[in-house]
Design a protein around this motif. Sequence first.
Motif, PDB file in Angstrom:
ATOM      1  N   ASN A 145       0.819  -1.215   0.000  1.00 35.24           N
ATOM      2  CA  ASN A 145       0.000   0.000   0.000  1.00 35.24           C
ATOM      3  C   ASN A 145       0.851   1.262   0.000  1.00 35.24           C
ATOM      4  O   ASN A 145       2.075   1.225   0.256  1.00 35.24           O
ATOM      5  N   ALA A 146       0.189   2.360  -0.309  1.00 33.16           N
ATOM      6  CA  ALA A 146       0.749   3.711  -0.155  1.00 33.16           C
ATOM      7  C   ALA A 146      -0.377   4.559   0.388  1.00 33.16           C
ATOM      8  O   ALA A 146      -1.540   4.314   0.081  1.00 33.16           O
ATOM      9  N   PHE A 147      -0.070   5.520   1.237  1.00 28.70           N
ATOM     10  CA  PHE A 147      -1.127   6.379   1.775  1.00 28.70           C
ATOM     11  C   PHE A 147      -0.571   7.744   2.133  1.00 28.70           C
ATOM     12  O   PHE A 147       0.639   7.986   2.095  1.00 28.70           O
ATOM     13  N   PHE A 148      -1.520   8.665   2.431  1.00 25.45           N
ATOM     14  CA  PHE A 148      -1.175  10.020   2.861  1.00 25.45           C
ATOM     15  C   PHE A 148      -1.678  10.153   4.285  1.00 25.45           C
ATOM     16  O   PHE A 148      -2.868   9.975   4.532  1.00 25.45           O
ATOM     17  N   ASP A 149      -0.807  10.424   5.247  1.00 28.55           N
ATOM     18  CA  ASP A 149      -1.246  10.389   6.647  1.00 28.55           C
ATOM     19  C   ASP A 149      -1.704  11.748   7.173  1.00 28.55           C
ATOM     20  O   ASP A 149      -1.887  11.922   8.372  1.00 28.55           O
ATOM     21  N   GLU A 176      -1.111  10.383  -4.134  1.00 21.82           N
ATOM     22  CA  GLU A 176      -0.969  10.604  -2.688  1.00 21.82           C
ATOM     23  C   GLU A 176      -0.811  12.086  -2.371  1.00 21.82           C
ATOM     24  O   GLU A 176      -1.423  12.607  -1.445  1.00 21.82           O
TER      25      GLU A 176
ATOM     26  N   GLY B  22      -7.322   0.992   1.385  1.00 28.26           N
ATOM     27  CA  GLY B  22      -6.023   0.895   0.720  1.00 28.26           C
ATOM     28  C   GLY B  22      -6.092   1.503  -0.660  1.00 28.26           C
ATOM     29  O   GLY B  22      -7.178   1.678  -1.222  1.00 28.26           O
ATOM     30  N   PHE B  23      -4.943   1.844  -1.212  1.00 28.57           N
ATOM     31  CA  PHE B  23      -4.874   2.486  -2.529  1.00 28.57           C
ATOM     32  C   PHE B  23      -5.669   1.704  -3.571  1.00 28.57           C
ATOM     33  O   PHE B  23      -6.374   2.263  -4.395  1.00 28.57           O
ATOM     34  N   ALA B  24      -5.552   0.373  -3.504  1.00 25.92           N
ATOM     35  CA  ALA B  24      -6.208  -0.466  -4.506  1.00 25.92           C
ATOM     36  C   ALA B  24      -7.676  -0.705  -4.186  1.00 25.92           C
ATOM     37  O   ALA B  24      -8.442  -1.109  -5.060  1.00 25.92           O
ATOM     38  N   VAL B  62      -6.874   7.380   7.430  1.00 28.44           N
ATOM     39  CA  VAL B  62      -6.250   8.379   6.563  1.00 28.44           C
ATOM     40  C   VAL B  62      -6.492   7.985   5.109  1.00 28.44           C
ATOM     41  O   VAL B  62      -6.770   6.820   4.825  1.00 28.44           O
ATOM     42  N   PRO B  63      -6.410   8.953   4.175  1.00 31.69           N
ATOM     43  CA  PRO B  63      -6.640   8.628   2.769  1.00 31.69           C
ATOM     44  C   PRO B  63      -5.739   7.485   2.279  1.00 31.69           C
ATOM     45  O   PRO B  63      -4.520   7.524   2.473  1.00 31.69           O
ATOM     46  N   ASP B  64      -6.379   6.508   1.701  1.00 33.80           N
ATOM     47  CA  ASP B  64      -5.721   5.307   1.157  1.00 33.80           C
ATOM     48  C   ASP B  64      -5.201   4.351   2.228  1.00 33.80           C
ATOM     49  O   ASP B  64      -4.642   3.302   1.900  1.00 33.80           O
ATOM     50  N   GLY B  65      -5.330   4.703   3.490  1.00 32.83           N
ATOM     51  CA  GLY B  65      -4.858   3.798   4.538  1.00 32.83           C
ATOM     52  C   GLY B  65      -5.760   2.572   4.662  1.00 32.83           C
ATOM     53  O   GLY B  65      -6.965   2.654   4.421  1.00 32.83           O
ATOM     54  N   PHE B  66      -5.176   1.439   5.034  1.00 32.22           N
ATOM     55  CA  PHE B  66      -5.977   0.245   5.278  1.00 32.22           C
ATOM     56  C   PHE B  66      -6.830   0.439   6.532  1.00 32.22           C
ATOM     57  O   PHE B  66      -6.386   1.051   7.511  1.00 32.22           O
ATOM     58  N   PRO B  82      -2.005   4.490   9.969  1.00 35.08           N
ATOM     59  CA  PRO B  82      -0.811   3.843  10.518  1.00 35.08           C
ATOM     60  C   PRO B  82      -0.856   3.666  12.035  1.00 35.08           C
ATOM     61  O   PRO B  82       0.145   3.265  12.600  1.00 35.08           O
TER      62      PRO B  82
END
Lengths: 358, 100
Positions: A145-149, A176, B22-24, B62-66, B82
């Motif tokens: 994954n990649a994310f923006f915190d 992101e 998640g991003f996907a 958070v955006p795209d976070g699992f 996170p």
Amino acid sequence: MHLRTDGDLHPVFCTIVPPHVLDHLSRSADARLADPARRTLAADGLRRDRRRATALAAVPTTPGVGAVPTKPHRTLYDCGNGTTLPGRKVRDEGDKPTSDASVNRAYAGLGATFELLLSAYGRSSIDGKGLPLIGSVHYGEEYNNAFFDGEQMVFGDGDGEIFLDFTVAVDVIAHELAHGLTQHTANLRYEGQSGALNESVSDVFGSLVKQYSLGQSAEQADWLIGAGLLAPRVSGDALRSMKAPGTAYDDDVLGKDPQPGSMADYIETEEDNGGVHLNSGIPNRAFHLLATALGGNSWERAGQIWFDVLTGGELTANADFAQFARLTVAAAGDRFGAADEREAVLKAWSEVGVPTKA
Amino acid sequence: MSARAAPDRQDPMRIQVSRTGGFAGIARRHEVDTGGRADAAEWQALAEEALRSARDTPPTGVPDGFRYAITVGDRTVYCADPDLTGAQRTLISRVLKEGA
């Protein structure tokens, strides 16, 4: 860095600014941006030459406190496969490339995003004030994954089975960073339709950064998100297709790309904050339809309309697709008059089934 | 230790992990049944630790976070990247990797 507007110190653009950026800035409603740009344009008589990208190399520079930064300030960190953020600092702005390709790709991707925002839209970084850009690579172990915190970008290495290193795709890096742009502007709530718009805006600007970097027109672009990110054994081209949502992959392990491309197939779900990564396919396809209908460089007219809506102050945090659509129609009219652009916007939303009348 | 009574370590325990977002945007769901496992005690200790200080409602994330939902027995808790505790992170990665 912040603008200083007090006293006799005028903000100045302290690096090489392309003329069309100055032209754009000079029309800004924000006098702090517009005034110095107008002065520069007037002084150099650049208006008549603004198509010549090289013309501004000789703009007088006065490095000063309070200038709007026209260069990025990137700092990259290495998490060393741990999960403590940001990790160990490995490359600061202006440093030479490191031996770590992930670091260098992230550095370049952040730079490409900064470049598009500044060159195409006259915006200095994601906050408009040159906010430093922070990225961490090698987050976690085999992290898919990649994310923006909220403060920085975070990239995993992928497990090599399904995903590769998340820094391999410039549109993913830009996606992101665009979450940061949204956070500093419309701040779309990450839930339901406003969340899907938040995701879509990140895909749109992610794709635009890729197109701008490659010098591709709307016709030449692949309109994929995350091309090159899937491991070789996975049956698929990318994670999402803006052109044809639902067709990016079809794989034994991953399943089939579930994105809808029109309101008729809108997915109601509790998961993924109400399907923010699913229903984003609908506004994604609207943008693709607009950009290809207009032709040429997508970041110029289609991208400008989307940027105007995102940053214009009218888009509410809990906006639905219809509100966003109506504002794009208004933005197209404001910027281009009652012309082809406005008609193309109406047609794009109509094709994906989003109403544009209140 | 929470106010809730600790599960009897001899009882089989079902541990489920659901990951969304998640991003996907690809969901994954796996579970481990500790019944008959030689390392059942270790799993149960890890699960109890992961549930401690966990939330009963999903965090914003958070955006795209699992986003994760962890179910141990009849209790489900939520967490998101996170901001995971070490035990949550370890449990999630072990269940998603080893779960069937």
